[in-house]
Design a protein around this motif. Structure first.
Motif, PDB file in Angstrom:
ATOM      1  N   ALA A   1      -1.886   1.229 -17.822  1.00 27.80           N
ATOM      2  CA  ALA A   1      -1.969   2.058 -16.624  1.00 27.80           C
ATOM      3  C   ALA A   1      -0.598   2.201 -15.966  1.00 27.80           C
ATOM      4  O   ALA A   1       0.146   1.223 -15.831  1.00 27.80           O
ATOM      5  CB  ALA A   1      -2.960   1.470 -15.631  1.00 27.80           C
ATOM      6  N   SER A   2      -0.281   3.414 -15.551  1.00 29.66           N
ATOM      7  CA  SER A   2       0.965   3.665 -14.837  1.00 29.66           C
ATOM      8  C   SER A   2       0.754   3.455 -13.344  1.00 29.66           C
ATOM      9  O   SER A   2      -0.256   3.889 -12.770  1.00 29.66           O
ATOM     10  CB  SER A   2       1.444   5.102 -15.083  1.00 29.66           C
ATOM     11  OG  SER A   2       2.507   5.437 -14.206  1.00 29.66           O
ATOM     12  N   GLU A   3       1.707   2.813 -12.717  1.00 31.21           N
ATOM     13  CA  GLU A   3       1.649   2.574 -11.273  1.00 31.21           C
ATOM     14  C   GLU A   3       2.248   3.708 -10.464  1.00 31.21           C
ATOM     15  O   GLU A   3       2.307   3.638  -9.220  1.00 31.21           O
ATOM     16  CB  GLU A   3       2.371   1.269 -10.926  1.00 31.21           C
ATOM     17  CG  GLU A   3       3.893   1.319 -11.020  1.00 31.21           C
ATOM     18  CD  GLU A   3       4.449   1.093 -12.405  1.00 31.21           C
ATOM     19  OE1 GLU A   3       5.644   0.763 -12.517  1.00 31.21           O
ATOM     20  OE2 GLU A   3       3.681   1.246 -13.378  1.00 31.21           O
ATOM     21  N   SER A   4       2.699   4.773 -11.127  1.00 32.66           N
ATOM     22  CA  SER A   4       3.419   5.837 -10.430  1.00 32.66           C
ATOM     23  C   SER A   4       2.604   6.456  -9.299  1.00 32.66           C
ATOM     24  O   SER A   4       3.100   6.629  -8.185  1.00 32.66           O
ATOM     25  CB  SER A   4       3.834   6.921 -11.429  1.00 32.66           C
ATOM     26  OG  SER A   4       4.513   7.972 -10.771  1.00 32.66           O
ATOM     27  N   SER A   5       1.344   6.802  -9.570  1.00 30.65           N
ATOM     28  CA  SER A   5       0.510   7.421  -8.538  1.00 30.65           C
ATOM     29  C   SER A   5       0.262   6.469  -7.376  1.00 30.65           C
ATOM     30  O   SER A   5       0.303   6.873  -6.204  1.00 30.65           O
ATOM     31  CB  SER A   5      -0.822   7.869  -9.142  1.00 30.65           C
ATOM     32  OG  SER A   5      -1.619   8.527  -8.179  1.00 30.65           O
TER      33      SER A   5
ATOM     34  N   ASN B   1     -13.180  -3.863 -12.292  1.00 28.93           N
ATOM     35  CA  ASN B   1     -13.123  -3.643 -13.735  1.00 28.93           C
ATOM     36  C   ASN B   1     -12.293  -2.415 -14.108  1.00 28.93           C
ATOM     37  O   ASN B   1     -12.217  -2.051 -15.286  1.00 28.93           O
ATOM     38  CB  ASN B   1     -14.533  -3.494 -14.313  1.00 28.93           C
ATOM     39  CG  ASN B   1     -15.357  -4.746 -14.129  1.00 28.93           C
ATOM     40  OD1 ASN B   1     -14.847  -5.853 -14.253  1.00 28.93           O
ATOM     41  ND2 ASN B   1     -16.634  -4.580 -13.814  1.00 28.93           N
ATOM     42  N   GLY B   2     -11.690  -1.783 -13.107  1.00 34.61           N
ATOM     43  CA  GLY B   2     -10.832  -0.633 -13.350  1.00 34.61           C
ATOM     44  C   GLY B   2      -9.365  -1.035 -13.351  1.00 34.61           C
ATOM     45  O   GLY B   2      -9.011  -2.203 -13.541  1.00 34.61           O
ATOM     46  N   VAL B   3      -8.492  -0.066 -13.080  1.00 36.74           N
ATOM     47  CA  VAL B   3      -7.048  -0.315 -13.148  1.00 36.74           C
ATOM     48  C   VAL B   3      -6.444  -0.643 -11.786  1.00 36.74           C
ATOM     49  O   VAL B   3      -5.227  -0.706 -11.647  1.00 36.74           O
ATOM     50  CB  VAL B   3      -6.316   0.901 -13.764  1.00 36.74           C
ATOM     51  CG1 VAL B   3      -6.746   1.129 -15.194  1.00 36.74           C
ATOM     52  CG2 VAL B   3      -6.522   2.158 -12.909  1.00 36.74           C
ATOM     53  N   GLY B   4      -7.294  -0.875 -10.778  1.00 31.39           N
ATOM     54  CA  GLY B   4      -6.797  -1.102  -9.422  1.00 31.39           C
ATOM     55  C   GLY B   4      -5.804  -2.236  -9.314  1.00 31.39           C
ATOM     56  O   GLY B   4      -4.680  -2.070  -8.822  1.00 31.39           O
ATOM     57  N   TYR B   5      -6.195  -3.425  -9.776  1.00 30.15           N
ATOM     58  CA  TYR B   5      -5.298  -4.576  -9.678  1.00 30.15           C
ATOM     59  C   TYR B   5      -4.022  -4.353 -10.483  1.00 30.15           C
ATOM     60  O   TYR B   5      -2.927  -4.739 -10.053  1.00 30.15           O
ATOM     61  CB  TYR B   5      -5.996  -5.848 -10.162  1.00 30.15           C
ATOM     62  CG  TYR B   5      -6.766  -6.563  -9.079  1.00 30.15           C
ATOM     63  CD1 TYR B   5      -6.132  -7.440  -8.206  1.00 30.15           C
ATOM     64  CD2 TYR B   5      -8.133  -6.329  -8.911  1.00 30.15           C
ATOM     65  CE1 TYR B   5      -6.836  -8.095  -7.210  1.00 30.15           C
ATOM     66  CE2 TYR B   5      -8.844  -6.977  -7.919  1.00 30.15           C
ATOM     67  CZ  TYR B   5      -8.188  -7.861  -7.059  1.00 30.15           C
ATOM     68  OH  TYR B   5      -8.883  -8.497  -6.061  1.00 30.15           O
ATOM     69  N   GLU B   6      -4.148  -3.737 -11.645  1.00 30.23           N
ATOM     70  CA  GLU B   6      -2.972  -3.525 -12.478  1.00 30.23           C
ATOM     71  C   GLU B   6      -1.942  -2.643 -11.786  1.00 30.23           C
ATOM     72  O   GLU B   6      -0.752  -2.977 -11.739  1.00 30.23           O
ATOM     73  CB  GLU B   6      -3.372  -2.907 -13.819  1.00 30.23           C
ATOM     74  CG  GLU B   6      -2.183  -2.693 -14.754  1.00 30.23           C
ATOM     75  CD  GLU B   6      -2.585  -2.166 -16.121  1.00 30.23           C
ATOM     76  OE1 GLU B   6      -1.697  -1.642 -16.819  1.00 30.23           O
ATOM     77  OE2 GLU B   6      -3.776  -2.276 -16.486  1.00 30.23           O
ATOM     78  N   VAL B   7      -2.382  -1.513 -11.209  1.00 27.12           N
ATOM     79  CA  VAL B   7      -1.407  -0.611 -10.591  1.00 27.12           C
ATOM     80  C   VAL B   7      -0.864  -1.184  -9.290  1.00 27.12           C
ATOM     81  O   VAL B   7       0.279  -0.915  -8.909  1.00 27.12           O
ATOM     82  CB  VAL B   7      -2.006   0.808 -10.375  1.00 27.12           C
ATOM     83  CG1 VAL B   7      -2.377   1.430 -11.711  1.00 27.12           C
ATOM     84  CG2 VAL B   7      -3.206   0.790  -9.435  1.00 27.12           C
TER      85      VAL B   7
END
Length: 367
Positions: free
Chosen positions: A317-321, A16-22
């Motif tokens: 969400a930014s994938e940069s990190s 439910n967090g941003v894991g899949y998105e990043v």
């Protein structure tokens, strides 16, 4: 070609967090597949759910290749091993028991494959430290869990937060502030300095690293007026590390150290507790920060941010990190291999017999 690429196991984190998105955004750049072979441990259903949320974004989502065995992972695709219950509801932005259970299922499957060398290294997406707790996971976070799975009494782990400009390590990690003082001993600080120095050499290729140590009290204790831990605990640890050949300096008052950008003069900074090191670090490096666990026989990194429930499912969400965590993982894995190869067969020390009239070189003696 595939044999030359590092195979990276990726745990999905809280569903439910941003894991899949990043993760999906990181591998939307096809050049990432020239660096590694990714193996995502998760759910095809959840991956598709977040893929649909990103369809309006100006990115090309990676092709997902479902496999049952990490050994069958292929180059050029985001390989996925189904280890998470597909029937679990997905509720972006909410902490749920199902989200915590899914994150643990993914982590356990990835760690199992890492243990048997089916993948070479591990990238972990963010978890919720509350909802992941269970009979099988009773740790403050990834670092402590992985130390239990891979560590040993002779080699402790160390949390390092880093980007290209700064590396911050912690003596104490995920513990209440009220317990920090009791956990700080000259021995524990000296141990962390040893692990830090070794990691800077082996994992980052710095042959003579310079490490700064922060104080515990404001103004470094003001000569004992505000506290004496600097003289009774931290300085003895610094002196012991110095005797062991580590280039270590301090203790420095944390506010002036970061305010004056003194951190730029050092290869690593050792903070006494979590927020002392991470608050300034994230102010400086939130977008490209990486969490690295040093001192383990395996290589693990993670994005420096958390689950970010407030923006989960919104395509914000930014994938940069996450992408920098992948870069760091690959660099550290290669650096460690190069260091092992370079130091595998050291030359014997040369003994010279000067007892007689003529010096004689003797290469037969053992050290």
């Amino acid at each position: 070609m595939e044999d030359k690429l590092i195979k990276i196991g990726i745990s999905q984190g809280d569903s439910n967090g941003v894991g899949y998105e990043v993760i999906l955004k990181s591998f939307s750049d096809p050049r990432m597949f020239e660096l590694c072979i990714p193996v995502l441990y998760g759910s095809q259903k959840i991956a598709s759910f977040y893929g649909k949320l990103l369809e309006g974004a100006e990115i090309t989502l990676p092709e997902i290749h479902v496999i049952q065995d990490a050994h069958k992972a292929v180059q050029g695709k985001l390989n996925l091993i189904r280890c998470v219950d597909d029937s679990a509801p997905v509720e972006p932005g909410h902490s749920t028991d199902a989200g915590g259970k899914a994150s643990l299922q993914s982590l356990e499957a990835a760690v199992a494959d890492l243990k048997k060398d089916a993948v070479h290294a591990l990238l972990t997406a963010p978890i919720n430290k509350h909802n992941i707790q269970s009979d099988r996971f009773h740790f403050p976070g990834h670092t402590e869990y992985l130390e239990k799975k891979f560590g040993n009494s002779a080699r402790a782990s160390l949390m390092i937060l880093l980007n290209e400009q700064i590396r911050v390590a912690l003596v104490t990690g995920h513990i209440p502030l009220s317990e920090v003082k009791a956990k700080l001993t000259a021995g524990s600080i000296a141990e962390k300095l040893t692990v830090f120095d070794r990691s800077l050499r082996e994992d980052f290729g710095i042959m003579r690293p310079r490490i700064a140590v922060l104080s515990l009290n404001p103004h470094a204790g003001d000569k004992g007026f505000i506290g004496d831990e600097e003289s009774t605990v931290i300085l003895p640890a610094i002196k012991e590390a110095d005797r062991n050949g580590i280039s270590v300096f301090g203790p420095y008052a944390a506010d002036g150290f970061f305010g004056a950008q003194t951190y730029r003069l050092f290869d690593g900074i050792l903070a006494m507790y979590h927020d002392q090191g991470l608050a300034p670090f994230k102010a400086l490096a939130m977008d490209d920060g990486v969490n690295f666990t040093a001192g383990l026989p395996v290589v693990r990194t993670s994005p420096a941010h958390g689950t970010a429930y407030d923006i989960a499912g919104r395509n914000e969400a930014s994938e940069s990190s996450c992408r920098h965590a992948l870069y760091t993982l690959i660099d550290v894995y290669r650096n460690r291999k190069n260091y092992q190869a370079a130091t595998a067969n050291p030359l014997h020390k040369q003994y010279v017999d000067r007892s007689g009239d003529k010096e004689k070189l003797d290469l037969t003696k053992e050290e």
